[in-house]
Scaffold this motif. Structure first.
Motif, PDB file in Angstrom:
ATOM      1  N   LYS A   1      -9.736   9.756  -4.311  1.00  0.00           N
ATOM      2  CA  LYS A   1     -11.008  10.033  -4.532  1.00  0.00           C
ATOM      3  C   LYS A   1     -11.606  10.569  -3.101  1.00  0.00           C
ATOM      4  CE  LYS A   1     -15.359   7.109  -4.568  1.00  0.00           C
ATOM      5  NZ  LYS A   1     -15.902   5.667  -4.785  1.00  0.00           N
ATOM      6  N   GLU A   2     -12.276  11.955  -3.532  1.00  0.00           N
ATOM      7  CA  GLU A   2     -12.570  12.824  -2.522  1.00  0.00           C
ATOM      8  C   GLU A   2     -11.661  12.875  -1.434  1.00  0.00           C
ATOM      9  OE1 GLU A   2     -15.900  10.726  -1.096  1.00  0.00           O
ATOM     10  OE2 GLU A   2     -17.369  11.023  -2.699  1.00  0.00           O
ATOM     11  N   GLY A   3     -10.570  13.349  -2.202  1.00  0.00           N
ATOM     12  CA  GLY A   3      -9.243  13.823  -1.277  1.00  0.00           C
ATOM     13  C   GLY A   3      -8.621  12.791  -0.517  1.00  0.00           C
ATOM     14  N   GLN A   4      -9.043  11.427  -0.551  1.00  0.00           N
ATOM     15  CA  GLN A   4      -8.173  10.255  -0.148  1.00  0.00           C
ATOM     16  C   GLN A   4      -7.573   9.394  -1.248  1.00  0.00           C
ATOM     17  OE1 GLN A   4      -7.959   9.915   3.269  1.00  0.00           O
ATOM     18  NE2 GLN A   4      -9.133  11.864   3.392  1.00  0.00           N
ATOM     19  N   ILE A   5      -6.639   8.860  -0.775  1.00  0.00           N
ATOM     20  CA  ILE A   5      -5.771   7.741  -1.667  1.00  0.00           C
ATOM     21  C   ILE A   5      -6.433   6.686  -1.479  1.00  0.00           C
ATOM     22  CG2 ILE A   5      -3.817   6.810  -2.354  1.00  0.00           C
ATOM     23  CD1 ILE A   5      -3.700   9.980  -2.879  1.00  0.00           C
TER      24      ILE A   5
ATOM     25  N   TYR B   1      -1.807  14.509 -13.522  1.00  0.00           N
ATOM     26  CA  TYR B   1      -2.887  14.009 -13.120  1.00  0.00           C
ATOM     27  C   TYR B   1      -4.104  14.369 -12.559  1.00  0.00           C
ATOM     28  CZ  TYR B   1       1.386  10.951 -13.760  1.00  0.00           C
ATOM     29  OH  TYR B   1       2.286  10.207 -14.194  1.00  0.00           O
ATOM     30  N   VAL B   2      -5.210  13.636 -12.465  1.00  0.00           N
ATOM     31  CA  VAL B   2      -6.523  13.936 -11.805  1.00  0.00           C
ATOM     32  C   VAL B   2      -7.191  12.854 -11.142  1.00  0.00           C
ATOM     33  CG1 VAL B   2      -6.856  15.556 -13.859  1.00  0.00           C
ATOM     34  CG2 VAL B   2      -7.876  13.371 -14.248  1.00  0.00           C
ATOM     35  N   GLU B   3      -8.235  13.063 -10.638  1.00  0.00           N
ATOM     36  CA  GLU B   3      -9.014  12.071  -9.784  1.00  0.00           C
ATOM     37  C   GLU B   3      -9.341  10.978 -10.764  1.00  0.00           C
ATOM     38  OE1 GLU B   3     -12.154  12.415  -7.149  1.00  0.00           O
ATOM     39  OE2 GLU B   3     -11.126  14.262  -5.936  1.00  0.00           O
ATOM     40  N   GLY B   4      -9.059   9.743 -10.283  1.00  0.00           N
ATOM     41  CA  GLY B   4      -9.253   8.432 -11.398  1.00  0.00           C
ATOM     42  C   GLY B   4      -8.317   7.939 -11.857  1.00  0.00           C
ATOM     43  N   ASP B   5      -6.967   8.716 -12.251  1.00  0.00           N
ATOM     44  CA  ASP B   5      -5.764   8.457 -12.745  1.00  0.00           C
ATOM     45  C   ASP B   5      -4.941   7.495 -11.830  1.00  0.00           C
ATOM     46  OD1 ASP B   5      -6.373   9.801 -14.887  1.00  0.00           O
ATOM     47  OD2 ASP B   5      -4.903  11.295 -14.679  1.00  0.00           O
ATOM     48  N   ASP B   6      -4.174   6.588 -12.377  1.00  0.00           N
ATOM     49  CA  ASP B   6      -3.302   5.839 -11.525  1.00  0.00           C
ATOM     50  C   ASP B   6      -2.049   6.613 -11.143  1.00  0.00           C
ATOM     51  OD1 ASP B   6      -1.602   3.824 -10.500  1.00  0.00           O
ATOM     52  OD2 ASP B   6      -1.384   2.565 -12.141  1.00  0.00           O
ATOM     53  N   LEU B   7      -2.143   6.722  -9.716  1.00  0.00           N
ATOM     54  CA  LEU B   7      -1.181   7.718  -9.194  1.00  0.00           C
ATOM     55  C   LEU B   7       0.003   7.236  -8.954  1.00  0.00           C
ATOM     56  CD1 LEU B   7      -3.352  10.021  -6.937  1.00  0.00           C
ATOM     57  CD2 LEU B   7      -2.459  10.591  -9.327  1.00  0.00           C
TER      58      LEU B   7
ATOM     59  N   PHE C   1       2.370  11.960  -0.020  1.00  0.00           N
ATOM     60  CA  PHE C   1       3.541  12.745   0.215  1.00  0.00           C
ATOM     61  C   PHE C   1       3.931  13.625  -0.859  1.00  0.00           C
ATOM     62  CE2 PHE C   1       8.494  13.270   0.019  1.00  0.00           C
ATOM     63  CZ  PHE C   1       8.383  14.199   1.002  1.00  0.00           C
ATOM     64  N   PHE C   2       4.213  12.914  -2.065  1.00  0.00           N
ATOM     65  CA  PHE C   2       4.584  13.418  -3.398  1.00  0.00           C
ATOM     66  C   PHE C   2       3.369  14.386  -4.096  1.00  0.00           C
ATOM     67  CE2 PHE C   2       7.909  10.856  -5.524  1.00  0.00           C
ATOM     68  CZ  PHE C   2       8.308  10.298  -4.334  1.00  0.00           C
ATOM     69  N   ILE C   3       2.290  14.270  -3.518  1.00  0.00           N
ATOM     70  CA  ILE C   3       1.200  15.161  -3.906  1.00  0.00           C
ATOM     71  C   ILE C   3       1.632  16.466  -3.469  1.00  0.00           C
ATOM     72  CG2 ILE C   3      -1.250  15.690  -3.965  1.00  0.00           C
ATOM     73  CD1 ILE C   3      -2.001  12.721  -4.560  1.00  0.00           C
ATOM     74  N   GLU C   4       1.492  16.276  -2.095  1.00  0.00           N
ATOM     75  CA  GLU C   4       2.155  17.613  -1.193  1.00  0.00           C
ATOM     76  C   GLU C   4       3.252  18.298  -1.585  1.00  0.00           C
ATOM     77  OE1 GLU C   4       2.082  16.012   2.713  1.00  0.00           O
ATOM     78  OE2 GLU C   4      -0.325  15.794   2.684  1.00  0.00           O
TER      79      GLU C   4
ATOM     80  N   ASP D   1       0.850  -1.275   0.029  1.00  0.00           N
ATOM     81  CA  ASP D   1       0.019  -0.166   0.110  1.00  0.00           C
ATOM     82  C   ASP D   1       1.048   1.353  -0.039  1.00  0.00           C
ATOM     83  OD1 ASP D   1      -1.785   1.898   0.491  1.00  0.00           O
ATOM     84  OD2 ASP D   1      -2.668   1.172   2.019  1.00  0.00           O
ATOM     85  N   TYR D   2       0.886   1.911  -1.154  1.00  0.00           N
ATOM     86  CA  TYR D   2       1.747   3.237  -1.109  1.00  0.00           C
ATOM     87  C   TYR D   2       1.020   4.444  -0.972  1.00  0.00           C
ATOM     88  CZ  TYR D   2       5.519   0.247  -3.637  1.00  0.00           C
ATOM     89  OH  TYR D   2       6.317  -0.615  -3.930  1.00  0.00           O
ATOM     90  N   SER D   3      -0.156   4.235  -0.224  1.00  0.00           N
ATOM     91  CA  SER D   3      -0.775   5.635  -0.001  1.00  0.00           C
ATOM     92  C   SER D   3       0.002   6.772   0.769  1.00  0.00           C
ATOM     93  CB  SER D   3      -2.036   5.222   0.974  1.00  0.00           C
ATOM     94  OG  SER D   3      -2.958   4.321   0.222  1.00  0.00           O
TER      95      SER D   3
END
Length: 239
Positions: A230-234, A203-209, A193-196, A186-188
Motif C-alpha cells: 500500500k503506497e509503496g509499503q508492505i 500481483y498488484v496492490e491489495g493482493d496477498d503477497l 526483498f522478494f519484490i526487489e 511479520d514477513y514484511s
C-alpha cells in the motif's frame, strides 16, 4: 603380526572418525530442503491422487491456517509411491514438515521450518507464564489491525522477539500477537526483498503477497496473516 596390528589400528581410527563425522553431516543434510526431494514427493502425491482420486494428506480442522492445512501423509505414500519419507522430513527425524499448497488445482509440495515453529512455541510459553502470574499480556503497543507488539523486557528478552527467516539467510522476522492470543510473524522484509529480487509478477496492490514468497521458495510463511503493498509499503491487510 606387527603389520597386522598396525593395519587394524588404522582401520579402527578410520571407522571411528567416520562415525564422529556422520551425525554432523546428517544434520546438515537434513536441514536443507533439496529440490529433488520436493519433486519426488510431489510426483508421488500426483500419482497417488491419480490412482485413488484423493490427496495423501492428514486431516485438519477446516479453520486451520492455509499453510498448515494440508500436511503430507507419508504413511499413504510409503512404500508404494516412495521408498521412504525424505531424510529431512519430520517423519524421518528431519526439521521440515512437508505440506501441499493449491490442493484443488495442481498440488505443489512445500515445507515448514520446524525449528522456527519450536522458537515460536517457546515465545508462547513465556507469554502464557507471564499471563499466569499477571493475568494479562505485556502489551507495548498496537501495530496493526488486531495486532500487538509485546514488551520484550517484561518477557525477559534482551531484544524484540524474532525468528530466523527461512526465506533469507540474514533476515530475522519480528513476532507479534493477535488480540486473540495467536502469534503472528511479520514477513514484511522478506516480501520486500522478494519484490526487489523477482518483481511483483501478477500481483498488484491489495493482493496477498505471502504467495509471492510461496511462488519463489520451497517454504511456506507459517504463523502469518495476509500482507500487501500500500503506497509503496508492505502492510497487514485489513480483516
Amino acid at each position: 603380526m606387527k603389520l597386522y596390528w598396525k593395519c587394524f589400528v588404522i582401520l579402527l581410527i578410520v571407522v571411528l572418525m567416520s562415525g564422529c563425522l556422520y551425525p554432523d553431516e546428517r544434520r546438515v543434510e537434513n536441514s536443507i530442503p533439496y529440490s529433488d526431494q520436493l519433486q519426488s514427493v510431489e510426483s508421488a502425491v500426483l500419482q497417488y491422487r491419480q490412482d485413488s482420486g484423493v490427496l495423501p494428506i492428514k486431516t485438519r480442522d477446516s479453520d486451520t491456517p492455509i499453510f498448515r492445512k494440508y500436511p503430507v501423509d507419508f504413511s499413504r505414500l510409503v512404500p508404494r509411491y516412495l521408498q521412504s519419507a525424505p531424510g529431512n522430513s519430520f517423519e524421518s527425524g528431519g526439521v521440515f514438515q512437508y505440506v501441499l499448497v493449491h490442493p484443488e488445482e495442481v498440488p505443489q509440495v512445500k515445507v515448514i521450518d520446524l525449528v522456527m515453529v519450536r522458537e515460536i512455541q517457546e515465545f508462547q510459553r513465556r507469554i502464557q507464564e507471564y499471563r499466569r502470574v499477571n493475568s494479562y499480556a505485556p502489551v507495548a503497543e498496537f501495530v496493526g489491525d488486531e495486532l500487538l507488539k509485546l514488551d520484550h523486557e517484561a518477557l525477559n528478552y534482551e531484544d524484540a522477539p524474532s525468528v530466523k527467516s527461512p526465506f533469507h539467510p540474514t533476515h530475522r522476522l519480528p513476532l507479534l500477537m493477535e488480540t486473540n492470543g495467536n502469534i503472528v510473524i511479520d514477513y514484511s522484509i522478506d516480501i520486500q526483498f522478494f519484490i526487489e529480487e523477482f518483481g511483483m509478477g501478477e500481483y498488484v496492490e491489495g493482493d496477498d503477497l505471502r504467495w509471492l514468497l510461496v511462488d519463489n521458495s520451497p517454504f511456506v510463511p507459517v504463523y502469518s496473516v495476509p500482507q500487501t503493498m500500500k503506497e509503496g509499503q508492505i502492510v497487514f491487510k485489513q480483516r
